[in-house]
Design a protein around this motif. Structure first.
Motif, PDB file in Angstrom:
ATOM      1  N   GLY A  10     -38.507   0.394   6.204  1.00  0.00           N
ATOM      2  CA  GLY A  10     -39.695   1.334   6.931  1.00  0.00           C
ATOM      3  C   GLY A  10     -39.383   2.073   8.271  1.00  0.00           C
ATOM      4  O   GLY A  10     -39.455   1.661   8.559  1.00  0.00           O
ATOM      5  N   ILE A  11     -40.275   2.952   7.856  1.00  0.00           N
ATOM      6  CA  ILE A  11     -40.490   3.762   9.338  1.00  0.00           C
ATOM      7  C   ILE A  11     -42.098   4.413   8.917  1.00  0.00           C
ATOM      8  O   ILE A  11     -42.494   4.489   8.197  1.00  0.00           O
ATOM      9  CB  ILE A  11     -39.896   5.235   9.096  1.00  0.00           C
ATOM     10  CG1 ILE A  11     -39.838   6.154   7.976  1.00  0.00           C
ATOM     11  CG2 ILE A  11     -37.943   4.657   9.370  1.00  0.00           C
ATOM     12  CD1 ILE A  11     -38.843   6.972   8.131  1.00  0.00           C
ATOM     13  N   GLY A  12     -42.206   4.510  10.108  1.00  0.00           N
ATOM     14  CA  GLY A  12     -44.036   4.704  10.546  1.00  0.00           C
ATOM     15  C   GLY A  12     -43.616   5.418  12.134  1.00  0.00           C
ATOM     16  O   GLY A  12     -43.090   4.923  13.083  1.00  0.00           O
ATOM     17  N   ALA A  13     -44.751   5.758  12.406  1.00  0.00           N
ATOM     18  CA  ALA A  13     -45.319   6.868  13.428  1.00  0.00           C
ATOM     19  C   ALA A  13     -46.564   7.430  13.986  1.00  0.00           C
ATOM     20  O   ALA A  13     -47.392   7.266  12.842  1.00  0.00           O
ATOM     21  CB  ALA A  13     -44.053   8.183  13.884  1.00  0.00           C
ATOM     22  N   THR A  14     -47.084   7.111  14.541  1.00  0.00           N
ATOM     23  CA  THR A  14     -48.484   7.424  15.605  1.00  0.00           C
ATOM     24  C   THR A  14     -47.895   9.156  15.734  1.00  0.00           C
ATOM     25  O   THR A  14     -47.057   9.708  14.733  1.00  0.00           O
ATOM     26  CB  THR A  14     -48.872   7.656  16.872  1.00  0.00           C
ATOM     27  OG1 THR A  14     -48.147   7.135  17.751  1.00  0.00           O
ATOM     28  CG2 THR A  14     -48.868   5.484  16.922  1.00  0.00           C
ATOM     29  N   GLU A  15     -48.961  10.014  16.278  1.00  0.00           N
ATOM     30  CA  GLU A  15     -49.277  11.327  16.507  1.00  0.00           C
ATOM     31  C   GLU A  15     -48.583  11.237  17.557  1.00  0.00           C
ATOM     32  O   GLU A  15     -47.961  10.803  18.557  1.00  0.00           O
ATOM     33  CB  GLU A  15     -50.842  12.032  16.187  1.00  0.00           C
ATOM     34  CG  GLU A  15     -51.048  12.321  17.414  1.00  0.00           C
ATOM     35  CD  GLU A  15     -51.718  10.753  17.868  1.00  0.00           C
ATOM     36  OE1 GLU A  15     -52.099  10.315  18.566  1.00  0.00           O
ATOM     37  OE2 GLU A  15     -50.929  10.180  16.723  1.00  0.00           O
ATOM     38  N   PHE A  16     -47.841  12.429  17.888  1.00  0.00           N
ATOM     39  CA  PHE A  16     -47.211  12.630  19.463  1.00  0.00           C
ATOM     40  C   PHE A  16     -47.773  14.057  19.856  1.00  0.00           C
ATOM     41  O   PHE A  16     -48.674  14.685  19.408  1.00  0.00           O
ATOM     42  CB  PHE A  16     -45.573  13.477  18.718  1.00  0.00           C
ATOM     43  CG  PHE A  16     -45.067  12.171  18.518  1.00  0.00           C
ATOM     44  CD1 PHE A  16     -45.085  11.171  18.217  1.00  0.00           C
ATOM     45  CD2 PHE A  16     -44.162  13.406  17.153  1.00  0.00           C
ATOM     46  CE1 PHE A  16     -43.968  10.520  17.874  1.00  0.00           C
ATOM     47  CE2 PHE A  16     -43.104  12.241  16.108  1.00  0.00           C
ATOM     48  CZ  PHE A  16     -42.830  10.972  16.373  1.00  0.00           C
ATOM     49  N   SER A  17     -48.540  12.928  21.303  1.00  0.00           N
ATOM     50  CA  SER A  17     -49.650  13.875  21.652  1.00  0.00           C
ATOM     51  C   SER A  17     -49.283  13.587  23.925  1.00  0.00           C
ATOM     52  O   SER A  17     -47.962  13.213  23.787  1.00  0.00           O
ATOM     53  CB  SER A  17     -50.325  13.607  22.033  1.00  0.00           C
ATOM     54  OG  SER A  17     -50.986  12.397  21.966  1.00  0.00           O
ATOM     55  N   LYS A  18     -50.221  14.286  24.182  1.00  0.00           N
ATOM     56  CA  LYS A  18     -49.308  14.775  26.179  1.00  0.00           C
ATOM     57  C   LYS A  18     -51.225  13.673  26.669  1.00  0.00           C
ATOM     58  O   LYS A  18     -50.572  13.409  27.241  1.00  0.00           O
ATOM     59  CB  LYS A  18     -49.854  16.044  26.490  1.00  0.00           C
ATOM     60  CG  LYS A  18     -48.823  16.623  25.793  1.00  0.00           C
ATOM     61  CD  LYS A  18     -47.273  16.228  25.997  1.00  0.00           C
ATOM     62  CE  LYS A  18     -46.704  17.215  25.477  1.00  0.00           C
ATOM     63  NZ  LYS A  18     -44.765  16.744  25.698  1.00  0.00           N
ATOM     64  N   ALA A  31     -47.941   1.689  14.793  1.00  0.00           N
ATOM     65  CA  ALA A  31     -46.437   2.010  14.335  1.00  0.00           C
ATOM     66  C   ALA A  31     -46.098   1.244  13.013  1.00  0.00           C
ATOM     67  O   ALA A  31     -45.323   2.063  12.719  1.00  0.00           O
ATOM     68  CB  ALA A  31     -45.993   3.190  15.081  1.00  0.00           C
ATOM     69  N   ILE A  32     -46.573   0.192  13.826  1.00  0.00           N
ATOM     70  CA  ILE A  32     -46.102  -1.297  12.860  1.00  0.00           C
ATOM     71  C   ILE A  32     -46.743  -0.726  11.162  1.00  0.00           C
ATOM     72  O   ILE A  32     -45.585  -1.252  10.541  1.00  0.00           O
ATOM     73  CB  ILE A  32     -46.147  -2.332  13.708  1.00  0.00           C
ATOM     74  CG1 ILE A  32     -44.652  -2.435  15.213  1.00  0.00           C
ATOM     75  CG2 ILE A  32     -45.730  -3.137  12.850  1.00  0.00           C
ATOM     76  CD1 ILE A  32     -44.601  -3.835  15.644  1.00  0.00           C
ATOM     77  N   ARG A  33     -47.809  -0.904  11.529  1.00  0.00           N
ATOM     78  CA  ARG A  33     -48.634  -1.134  10.582  1.00  0.00           C
ATOM     79  C   ARG A  33     -47.965   0.178   9.147  1.00  0.00           C
ATOM     80  O   ARG A  33     -48.188  -0.660   8.292  1.00  0.00           O
ATOM     81  CB  ARG A  33     -50.055  -0.646  10.786  1.00  0.00           C
ATOM     82  CG  ARG A  33     -51.056  -1.991  11.230  1.00  0.00           C
ATOM     83  CD  ARG A  33     -52.297  -2.191  11.578  1.00  0.00           C
ATOM     84  NE  ARG A  33     -52.625  -3.222  11.777  1.00  0.00           N
ATOM     85  CZ  ARG A  33     -54.095  -3.309  12.289  1.00  0.00           C
ATOM     86  NH1 ARG A  33     -54.644  -1.992  12.498  1.00  0.00           N
ATOM     87  NH2 ARG A  33     -54.355  -4.065  12.884  1.00  0.00           N
ATOM     88  N   ALA A  34     -47.785   1.506   9.773  1.00  0.00           N
ATOM     89  CA  ALA A  34     -47.840   2.597   9.016  1.00  0.00           C
ATOM     90  C   ALA A  34     -46.131   2.301   8.712  1.00  0.00           C
ATOM     91  O   ALA A  34     -46.319   2.222   7.713  1.00  0.00           O
ATOM     92  CB  ALA A  34     -47.667   3.800  10.264  1.00  0.00           C
ATOM     93  N   ALA A  35     -44.967   1.662   9.489  1.00  0.00           N
ATOM     94  CA  ALA A  35     -43.494   1.229   9.254  1.00  0.00           C
ATOM     95  C   ALA A  35     -43.729  -0.129   8.011  1.00  0.00           C
ATOM     96  O   ALA A  35     -43.334   0.124   6.870  1.00  0.00           O
ATOM     97  CB  ALA A  35     -42.968   0.510  10.150  1.00  0.00           C
ATOM     98  N   LEU A  36     -44.452  -0.646   8.023  1.00  0.00           N
ATOM     99  CA  LEU A  36     -44.764  -2.302   7.094  1.00  0.00           C
ATOM    100  C   LEU A  36     -44.874  -1.385   5.711  1.00  0.00           C
ATOM    101  O   LEU A  36     -44.927  -1.416   4.565  1.00  0.00           O
ATOM    102  CB  LEU A  36     -45.799  -3.247   7.514  1.00  0.00           C
ATOM    103  CG  LEU A  36     -45.227  -3.778   8.909  1.00  0.00           C
ATOM    104  CD1 LEU A  36     -46.349  -4.732   9.279  1.00  0.00           C
ATOM    105  CD2 LEU A  36     -43.938  -4.370   7.917  1.00  0.00           C
ATOM    106  N   ASP A  37     -46.358  -0.696   5.644  1.00  0.00           N
ATOM    107  CA  ASP A  37     -46.786   0.286   4.366  1.00  0.00           C
ATOM    108  C   ASP A  37     -45.610   1.622   3.460  1.00  0.00           C
ATOM    109  O   ASP A  37     -45.541   0.897   2.921  1.00  0.00           O
ATOM    110  CB  ASP A  37     -47.962   0.535   4.799  1.00  0.00           C
ATOM    111  CG  ASP A  37     -49.480   0.351   5.607  1.00  0.00           C
ATOM    112  OD1 ASP A  37     -49.482  -0.777   5.351  1.00  0.00           O
ATOM    113  OD2 ASP A  37     -50.158   0.722   5.813  1.00  0.00           O
ATOM    114  N   ASP A  38     -44.759   1.442   5.053  1.00  0.00           N
ATOM    115  CA  ASP A  38     -43.905   2.242   4.481  1.00  0.00           C
ATOM    116  C   ASP A  38     -43.049   1.866   2.886  1.00  0.00           C
ATOM    117  O   ASP A  38     -42.769   1.967   2.501  1.00  0.00           O
ATOM    118  CB  ASP A  38     -43.411   3.363   5.195  1.00  0.00           C
ATOM    119  CG  ASP A  38     -42.055   4.134   4.393  1.00  0.00           C
ATOM    120  OD1 ASP A  38     -42.304   5.202   4.089  1.00  0.00           O
ATOM    121  OD2 ASP A  38     -41.169   3.587   5.032  1.00  0.00           O
TER     122      ASP A  38
END
Length: 382
Positions: A10-18, A31-38
């Motif tokens: 699984g992989i997950g990320a937030t948006e990338f910003s400044k 990010a971890i929640r997104a990776a686990l969902d994936d």
């Protein structure tokens, strides 16, 4: 042997910003929640956490916020971006040894809105007393020393550095998740960008980004039963070279090279049974453009001093001999200490990348250079 015993499920990320507008802890959790969902897993399935020593989020805080229960494995790896692939290697060791069933590797940072790595700061490192007073107080200034010697030794030019950025920005331009989406550049744009530390221009230096990336590692057998096609870890390596220091290893007889990358490369090829010619695409750590050329040489894609010929005529672009960083890398997508390169490698293995490179060969990932470093080689299941 750890080869092909574990996979990224699984992989997950937030948006990338400044300017993320939220804490690094919140970024890590997202990010971890997104990776686990994936991966089709729950926080309760996680028994191990691995991150960088530079990550400001304690493992127990991350576990608490996610609702993870008991942890049986937790560790950290040093040397900044050099840790990117090494934290995955640690996860492989843990699941292969039976110390944990599911390990999450993560990195979260507000590197643009918070502490900016490109600015000078006082260092407690005793060795820093030898170079900071002379003006080598930032990564760019330190890498500039290596870059200047490389140009002298091999007859390369700053245009060769610029071609790395042009390729990265061209790839980022078609990646909706990249900060520089829709904004390619030309070699003339590179030439016109201001000096940071000669011979490095602004467009030779990676971005400063806010964001987080996480990956889920488990055994190959378990990964096969999860929703996403696993990215099998054919090889995972970590290494340091003789006389290693940080960015400018001036204890060595010559500074125009990255022998620590060669250390990891030899392990990668030996573990996996692959050779450089087998690699379909490479996610090379591109914090500074000269180090991309040196990595190509140290890893065996070309002879010393020949990287400039490899990248000529679009050799590292999508239809080139070796596509490098189809997502845009840290020059074009985001600087998340190399973790976004691992996520892109997984997408390439799955066949879901925005800029998908055709073929069935393995995908190489490298971590930070100029420091003790690490590397991964990923492949699809047979």
């Amino acid at each position: 042997m750890i080869s092909r015993t574990a996979a990224i499920a699984g992989i997950g990320a937030t948006e990338f910003s400044k300017d993320s507008g939220r804490s690094e802890l919140r970024l890590a959790v997202e990010a971890i929640r997104a990776a686990l969902d994936d991966a089709g897993l729950r926080p309760a399935d996680v028994s191990g956490l691995v991150t960088f020593t530079m990550d400001n989020n304690s493992e127990i805080a991350v576990a608490r916020e996610l609702g993870i229960g008991e942890l049986t494995f937790l560790t950290r790896i040093g040397y900044g971006g050099g840790a990117a692939c090494a934290i995955v290697q640690q996860a492989v060791l843990a699941v292969t040894a039976g110390l944990a069933d599911v390990v999450v590797c993560y990195r979260a940072l507000n590197e643009r809105s918070g502490r900016r790595f490109g600015q000078a700061y006082a260092s407690p490192d005793t060795d820093a007393g030898w170079h900071v007073p002379t003006g080598l107080a930032t990564p760019a200034a330190q890498v500039a020393m290596v870059a200047r010697r490389y140009l002298h030794d091999h007859g390369a030019s700053t245009d060769d550095f610029g071609r790395v950025t042009v390729a990265a920005r061209r790839h980022a331009a078609t990646n909706p998740h990249a900060w520089f989406h829709g904004r390619p550049i030309t070699l003339d744009d590179h030439r016109a960008s201001r000096w940071i530390a000669e011979p490095l221009r602004l467009l030779d230096c990676c971005q400063e980004s806010d964001g987080a990336v996480a990956v889920v590692v488990t055994t190959v057998d378990r990964a096969r039963d999860l929703p996403r096609p696993p990215a099998v870890i054919a090889a995972a390596a970590q290494g340091s070279g003789p006389g290693q220091f940080v960015m400018t290893s001036y204890y060595r007889p010559t500074v125009a090279g990255l022998p620590e990358i060669a250390v990891t490369g030899r392990q990668i090829w030996a573990q996996s049974g692959y050779r450089p010619a087998d690699v379909r695409t490479a996610m090379l750590y591109d914090h500074f453009t000269p180090y991309v050329l040196m990595q190509l040489e140290e890893l065996g894609f070309c002879a010393p001093g020949e990287a400039r010929h490899l990248i000529a005529d679009d050799g590292i672009e999508l239809d080139g001999r070796l596509p490098v960083n189809p997502h845009g890398g840290q020059l074009g997508e985001a600087y998340i200490h190399g973790m976004n390169g691992i996520a892109e490698a997984v997408r390439q293995v799955r066949g879901t990348a925005v800029n998908q490179v055709p073929g069935g060969g393995p995908v190489l990932v490298t971590a930070g250079t100029g420091v003790p470093t690490s590397a991964l080689l990923l492949e699809a299941t047979p």
